[in-house]
Design an enzyme around this catalytic site. Structure first.
Site, PDB file in Angstrom:
ATOM      1  N   LYS A 108      14.669  11.594 -12.690  1.00  0.00           N
ATOM      2  CA  LYS A 108      15.263  12.914 -12.414  1.00  0.00           C
ATOM      3  C   LYS A 108      14.544  13.889 -13.340  1.00  0.00           C
ATOM      4  O   LYS A 108      14.997  14.151 -14.456  1.00  0.00           O
ATOM      5  CB  LYS A 108      16.774  12.844 -12.692  1.00  0.00           C
ATOM      6  N   PRO A 114      28.967   6.654   5.201  1.00  0.00           N
ATOM      7  CA  PRO A 114      30.336   7.173   5.395  1.00  0.00           C
ATOM      8  C   PRO A 114      30.925   7.760   4.116  1.00  0.00           C
ATOM      9  O   PRO A 114      30.331   7.664   3.036  1.00  0.00           O
ATOM     10  CB  PRO A 114      31.109   5.918   5.817  1.00  0.00           C
TER      11      PRO A 114
HETATM   12  N1  LIG Z   1      29.510   9.458   0.712  1.00  0.00           N
HETATM   13  C1  LIG Z   1      30.384  10.181  -0.011  1.00  0.00           C
HETATM   14  N2  LIG Z   1      31.715   9.963   0.091  1.00  0.00           N
HETATM   15  C2  LIG Z   1      32.591  10.683  -0.608  1.00  0.00           C
HETATM   16  N3  LIG Z   1      32.269  11.657  -1.463  1.00  0.00           N
HETATM   17  C3  LIG Z   1      30.974  11.945  -1.627  1.00  0.00           C
HETATM   18  C4  LIG Z   1      29.953  11.212  -0.920  1.00  0.00           C
HETATM   19  N4  LIG Z   1      28.751  11.700  -1.311  1.00  0.00           N
HETATM   20  C5  LIG Z   1      29.008  12.684  -2.200  1.00  0.00           C
HETATM   21  N5  LIG Z   1      30.354  12.847  -2.385  1.00  0.00           N
HETATM   22  C6  LIG Z   1      31.052  13.842  -3.238  1.00  0.00           C
HETATM   23  O1  LIG Z   1      30.217  14.971  -3.422  1.00  0.00           O
HETATM   24  C7  LIG Z   1      30.017  15.193  -4.805  1.00  0.00           C
HETATM   25  C8  LIG Z   1      28.592  15.658  -5.023  1.00  0.00           C
HETATM   26  O2  LIG Z   1      27.692  14.598  -4.721  1.00  0.00           O
HETATM   27  P1  LIG Z   1      26.342  14.434  -5.506  1.00  0.00           P
HETATM   28  O3  LIG Z   1      25.742  13.141  -5.108  1.00  0.00           O
HETATM   29  O4  LIG Z   1      26.553  14.648  -6.972  1.00  0.00           O
HETATM   30  O5  LIG Z   1      25.491  15.668  -4.921  1.00  0.00           O
HETATM   31  P2  LIG Z   1      24.073  16.249  -5.378  1.00  0.00           P
HETATM   32  O6  LIG Z   1      23.383  15.208  -6.212  1.00  0.00           O
HETATM   33  O7  LIG Z   1      23.351  16.538  -4.102  1.00  0.00           O
HETATM   34  O8  LIG Z   1      24.361  17.510  -6.134  1.00  0.00           O
HETATM   35  C9  LIG Z   1      30.356  13.865  -5.492  1.00  0.00           C
HETATM   36  O9  LIG Z   1      30.869  14.027  -6.770  1.00  0.00           O
HETATM   37  C10 LIG Z   1      31.410  13.289  -4.591  1.00  0.00           C
HETATM   38  O10 LIG Z   1      32.657  13.804  -4.980  1.00  0.00           O
HETATM   39 MG   LIG Z   2      22.544  15.223  -8.148  1.00  0.00          MG
END
Ligand SMILES: Nc1ncnc2c1ncn2[C@@H]1O[C@H](COP(=O)(O)OP(=O)(O)O)[C@@H](O)[C@H]1O
Ligand SMILES: [Mg+2]
Length: 242
Positions: free
Chosen positions: A40, A207
């Protein structure tokens, strides 16, 4: 000769599930005995783990995959303020240096055969005040991309816009993951339409995972659900030599 394969996880927006996907993929690779590392290069938002400040995303990937990489190897530029990288770097007085990122990646390539990199926010994100953009970095590092998109209303537009933009920026999107996929008519049609219109062969769905929160390091059973829904052979076929 180094034959490390990699993928850069990009998103249609911030908060779409890039870290969740990166963590699921790391888990799957490690389970299949691949020597895999997470990268990252630019992170804003930190967690203090065992008294050390680490990128919140790297901390989550470590928890899910059970693989504790050294934070300084994983994230050369980490900023406390959860704001856009160019602003975080300006506020911290520590500009993002592409040469430092390149050296960090070269070190990871010696250690690992598979690298899962994660972007910060979306593609058109400035990394400094001189118009060095996230898509420039990804192109310079020669990674193919895996695009994470939301499942619900609005995602066709965001996905097709990002794909068109990626292409014009000289990036190759090898796969799409539609994240948080449910069973509604809209979600099912979104997935079908994206499969048909994107021109990308590998389209996966992941999902909703209950009790998943990347910020509070709650993993739910992300590792198992990712393994059940994303075929190992299909996802590794999106990873190219970097
Ligand atoms: N497949 C999933 N099911 C449920 N919640 C999810 C899922 N993917 C992401 N989230 C929710 O979205 C939030 C943000 O996801 P994240 O992976 O941190 O996004 P990014 O890295 O794109 O900023 C997580 O903290 C979680 O609460
Ligand atoms: Mg992220």
């Amino acid at each position: 000769m180094n034959l490390t394969r990699g993928i850069y996880i990009i998103g249609t927006d911030t908060g779409v599930g890039k870290t969740a996907v990166a963590a699921g993929l790391m888990c799957l690779l490690l389970k299949n005995k691949c020597r895999a590392g997470y990268f990252k290069p630019v992170a804003s938002g930190v967690k203090v783990v065992d008294g050390v400040s680490v990128s919140a995303d790297a901390a989550f990937v470590n928890v899910v995959s059970g693989f504790a990489q050294k934070p300084e190897q994983v994230t050369p530029f980490v900023y406390a303020d959860a704001v856009s990288p160019h602003l975080a770097a300006r506020m911290a007085g520590r500009p993002i240096d592409r040469n430092v990122i390149r050296r960090s990646l070269d070190e990871l390539k010696i250690r690992y055969d598979w690298i899962v990199a994660e972007g910060a926010g979306g593609l058109a994100v400035p990394l400094n005040d001189e118009e060095f953009m996230q898509y420039d970095l990804i192109r310079e590092l020669k990674f193919p991309c895996l695009l994470v998109a939301r499942a619900g209303l609005g995602t066709i537009n965001h996905t097709l816009l990002t794909l068109g933009f990626a292409k014009s920026a000289g990036l190759t999107v090898r796969g799409i993951i539609i994240n948080g996929m449910g069973d509604s008519l809209i979600e099912r049609d979104n997935a079908e339409t994206i499969k048909k219109m994107s021109g990308v062969e590998a389209v996966f769905t992941l999902p909703i995972v209950s009790s998943l929160n990347t910020e509070t390091l709650q993993t739910g059973n992300l590792g198992e659900i990712f393994e059940q829904t994303v075929r190992f052979d299909d996802i590794i076929s999106t990873m190219d030599i970097i």
